[in-house]
Enzyme design. Structure first.
Site, mmCIF file in Angstrom:
data_model
loop_
_atom_site.group_PDB
_atom_site.id
_atom_site.type_symbol
_atom_site.label_atom_id
_atom_site.label_comp_id
_atom_site.label_asym_id
_atom_site.label_seq_id
_atom_site.Cartn_x
_atom_site.Cartn_y
_atom_site.Cartn_z
ATOM 1 N N TYR A 77 93.527 -24.756 42.555
ATOM 2 C CA TYR A 77 93.148 -25.669 43.632
ATOM 3 C C TYR A 77 91.733 -26.153 43.397
ATOM 4 O O TYR A 77 90.838 -25.350 43.096
ATOM 5 C CB TYR A 77 93.228 -24.946 44.982
ATOM 6 C CG TYR A 77 92.846 -25.806 46.170
ATOM 7 C CD1 TYR A 77 93.603 -26.917 46.531
ATOM 8 C CD2 TYR A 77 91.728 -25.493 46.947
ATOM 9 C CE1 TYR A 77 93.253 -27.702 47.628
ATOM 10 C CE2 TYR A 77 91.375 -26.272 48.049
ATOM 11 C CZ TYR A 77 92.144 -27.374 48.383
ATOM 12 O OH TYR A 77 91.794 -28.133 49.471
ATOM 13 N N ASP A 112 85.509 -24.510 37.796
ATOM 14 C CA ASP A 112 85.441 -24.628 39.250
ATOM 15 C C ASP A 112 85.154 -23.225 39.783
ATOM 16 O O ASP A 112 86.045 -22.385 39.894
ATOM 17 C CB ASP A 112 86.754 -25.183 39.808
ATOM 18 C CG ASP A 112 86.693 -25.350 41.324
ATOM 19 O OD1 ASP A 112 85.747 -24.812 41.944
ATOM 20 O OD2 ASP A 112 87.587 -26.004 41.884
ATOM 21 N N LYS A 146 81.526 -22.700 49.066
ATOM 22 C CA LYS A 146 81.643 -21.406 49.730
ATOM 23 C C LYS A 146 80.331 -20.606 49.765
ATOM 24 O O LYS A 146 79.466 -20.922 50.560
ATOM 25 C CB LYS A 146 82.827 -20.632 49.134
ATOM 26 C CG LYS A 146 84.125 -21.462 49.296
ATOM 27 C CD LYS A 146 85.429 -20.782 49.045
ATOM 28 C CE LYS A 146 86.589 -21.644 49.523
ATOM 29 N NZ LYS A 146 87.404 -22.281 48.517
HETATM 30 C C1 PLP Z 1 87.843 -23.811 48.425
HETATM 31 C C2 PLP Z 1 87.949 -24.403 47.071
HETATM 32 C C3 PLP Z 1 87.676 -25.751 46.827
HETATM 33 C C4 PLP Z 1 87.436 -26.736 47.930
HETATM 34 O O1 PLP Z 1 86.286 -26.456 48.663
HETATM 35 P P1 PLP Z 1 86.142 -27.058 50.150
HETATM 36 O O2 PLP Z 1 84.771 -26.664 50.540
HETATM 37 O O3 PLP Z 1 87.222 -26.417 50.956
HETATM 38 O O4 PLP Z 1 86.326 -28.525 50.043
HETATM 39 C C5 PLP Z 1 87.645 -26.192 45.519
HETATM 40 N N1 PLP Z 1 87.888 -25.350 44.496
HETATM 41 C C6 PLP Z 1 88.179 -24.056 44.682
HETATM 42 C C7 PLP Z 1 88.388 -23.158 43.505
HETATM 43 C C8 PLP Z 1 88.242 -23.537 45.989
HETATM 44 O O5 PLP Z 1 88.563 -22.258 46.169
#
Ligand code: PLP
Length: 426
Positions: free
Chosen positions: A142, A237, A265
Site C-alpha cells: 500500500y 516506502d 506516521k
Molecule cells: C499509511 C501508509 C501510507 C499512506 O499514508 P497516509 O498518511 O495514510 O496517507 C503510505 N504507505 C505506507 C507503507 C503506509 O503504511
C-alpha cells in the site's frame, strides 16, 4: 445500546460509513467500532468506559506510547506562538537537519502532510529525474490512496473486498506495473518488457499492509542492483518502517540504500505529516529549484513540526528504545506462535522488531497470494475475543500489530494470557 453504537448511528448519517478512513469501520470483523475518548501510554479508552491495551498506536505514529509528556508539552508551548504562518520557520530547518544528519542516504527532505502525498510526490520526482513514465509496485503493498497507486494495494482494499477502486480512470493506472513481492524474476520480467521506460521501483521494504511480510534473503539488495543496472530510481516506502525498525528505518536495518524514501506516521508524532527525501540530485528536481512541481499550504506546519521534532529527537537520542522494541517484539510474537502451536491452531506469525502479524493459516507467507489464503473468519473471532478482553487490535487480518516503547513485559504477559484464553475456548 452502548455509547459507541449511539455515536456510530449518528456518524453514519453524516460521514460515509461513519468513519474518516475505511479500515476504522470494523466492517471485516462485523462489529461496531469503539469510539475513542482518550489515550495514555499503552492504553486507549473508549466512549463506553472500557480500557484497552492498544496495539494499533494510531497505526504506528505513537511509538512512544500515547500522550507522551515531552511531545505534549512542546506542542502546547508551540500553540501559544500561532498555529500556521505559511512562511519558513527554524523548526523546519531543525527537523530536516536532524533527519539528514542521522540518516546518510537522506541528503535532502521535503515535508508534506500525509504518507499518500509523500509517495505521490516522490514518484513525480523520480519521473522528472529519469524522464520516464512507468513505475513498478508490488501486489499487496500500500502506498496511499492516490490514483496511480490503487492497484493491488493491500489492507484497506483487501478487507473492503474491492480489487482496486471505482473512480480511478484506467489512464491513471496504465503506467503502474505490478510485480510479486519477494520474487525478483517478476521484476526483471517487467524491466525486460519495458526497456528504458521504468522510472522507479517502489516497495515497502517490510510489507506491512498485507499483514506483515518480510523481505527474503537478498530481495532488497537485488532490487538495488537491478535498479542500478536499469537506471531506475529505487524508492523505499518507509511510512511504517521509518523511525520504527531503526531511526534510519528498514534501509538501516537491512543495510540497503534506496535513492528516495517516503515517510509518514511516526515522523509527525501523531500530527498529519509526511515527507520524502533522498539523493540531492533527485530532490533538486523539485520546485522551486527544479521543474517538478509540488507544494502545500500547511506543509511544515509549526505545530506538526514541533510534535515530529520532539518525537524524533527522543528516538534519535535513545538507541535503547529500538533495542527494547526488538526484544519485546521478539518475545510477544514468538510466544504467540508457540501458544498457537501448543493448542494445535494454525497460525503463521511473521515479525520484525516491533511489527508483527499472526496469519490464520499454516502456510508460509511471503507475498500477497499467500496472505490472501488466511482464514479471515477465524481472525474475526480472535479479534472479537481480544477486544472483549481488553486488547485493542487492528480490525483486519491484513494489518500489523504495533508495539510501543511503553508496552511493558507485564502488558505483554497480560496480552499472552488473553491470547491463551482465546485459544482455550476457540
Ligand atoms: C499509511 C501508509 C501510507 C499512506 O499514508 P497516509 O498518511 O495514510 O496517507 C503510505 N504507505 C505506507 C507503507 C503506509 O503504511
Amino acid at each position: 445500546m452502548g455509547r459507541s453504537e449511539v455515536l456510530m448511528e449518528r456518524a453514519q448519517k453524516v460521514i460515509p460509513g461513519g468513519v474518516n478512513s475505511p479500515v476504522r469501520a470494523y466492517s471485516s470483523v462485523g462489529m461496531t467500532p469503539r469510539f475513542i475518548q482518550r489515550a495514555d501510554g499503552p492504553y486507549i479508552y473508549d466512549a463506553d468506559g472500557n480500557k484497552y491495551i492498544d496495539y494499533i498506536c494510531s497505526w504506528g505514529p505513537m511509538i512512544l506510547g500515547h500522550n507522551n509528556e515531552i511531545v505534549r508539552e512542546a506542542v502546547i508551548r508551540a500553540c501559544e506562538n500561532g498555529m500556521s504562518f505559511g512562511a519558513p520557520t527554524e523548526l523546519e530547518v531543525q527537523i530536516a537537519e536532524l533527519i539528514t544528519e542521522s540518516i546518510p542516504h537522506i541528503e535532502m527532505v521535503r515535508m508534506v502532510n500525509s504518507g499518500t502525498e509523500a509517495v505521490m510526490s516522490a514518484i513525480r520526482a523520480a519521473r522528472g529525474y529519469t524522464g520516464r513514465d512507468k513505475i513498478i509496485k508490488f501486489s499487496g503493498c500500500y502506498h496511499g490512496h492516490s490514483d496511480g497507486l490503487l492497484v493491488d494495494a493491500g489492507s484497506g482494499l483487501m478487507t473492503a473486498g474491492v480489487p482496486g477502486s471505482a473512480g480511478v480512470p484506467a489512464g491513471c493506472t496504465k503506467d503502474t506495473l505490478t510485480a510479486v513481492y519477494n520474487d525478483l524474476s517478476s521484476v526483471s520480467a517487467l524491466f525486460d518488457a519495458n526497456p528504458e521506460q521504468i522510472a522507479a521501483v517502489i516497495v515497502e521494504p517490510v510489507a506491512a499492509n498485507m499483514g506483515v511480510v518480510l523481505p527474503k534473503d537478498t530481495f532488497l539488495s537485488d532490487l538495488r542492483k537491478l535498479c542500478d543496472k536499469e537506471g531506475a530510481v529505487l524508492i523505499f516506502d518507509e511510512v511504517i518502517t521509518g523511525f520504527r525498525l531503526a531511526f534510519g528505518g528498514a534501509a538501516e536495518y537491512y543495510g540497503v540504500t534506496p535513492d528516495l524514501v517516503t515517510y509518514g506516521k511516526i515522523i509527525g508524532g501523531g500530527m498529519p505529516v509526511g515527507a520524502y527525501g533522498g539523493k540531492k540530485e533527485i530532490m533538486e528536481m523539485v520546485a522551486p529549484v527544479g521543474t517538478v512541481y509540488q507544494a502545500g499550504t500547511l506543509s511544515g506546519n509549526p505545530i506538526a513540526m514541533t510534535a515530529g521534532l520532539a518525537q524524533l529527537t527522543i528516538l534519535h537520542d535513545d538507541p535503547q528504545i529500538y533495542a527494547e522494541l526488538e526484544r519485546k517484539g521478539s518475545r510477544l510474537y514468538t510466544e504467540m506462535a508457540a501458544l498457537a502451536d501448543t493448542y494445535s491452531r494454525p497460525l503463521t506469525v511473521n515479525h520484525v522488531g516491533s511489527l508483527g502479524c499472526g496469519f490464520f493459516t499454516d502456510r508460509t507467507i511471503e507475498n500477497y497470494e499467500d496472505a490472501k489464503t488466511s482464514d479471515t473468519a477465524a481472525f474475526a473471532e480472535y479479534f472479537k475475543y481480544m477486544l472483549n478482553h481488553g486488547i485493542h487490535l487492528a480490525p483486519s487480518q491484513f494489518e500489523a500489530m504495533f508495539l510501543s516503547a511503553v508496552h511493558t513485559d507485564e502488558l505483554i504477559d497480560e496480552t499472552l494470557t488473553q491470547f491463551e484464553g482465546y485459544l482455550q475456548q476457540a
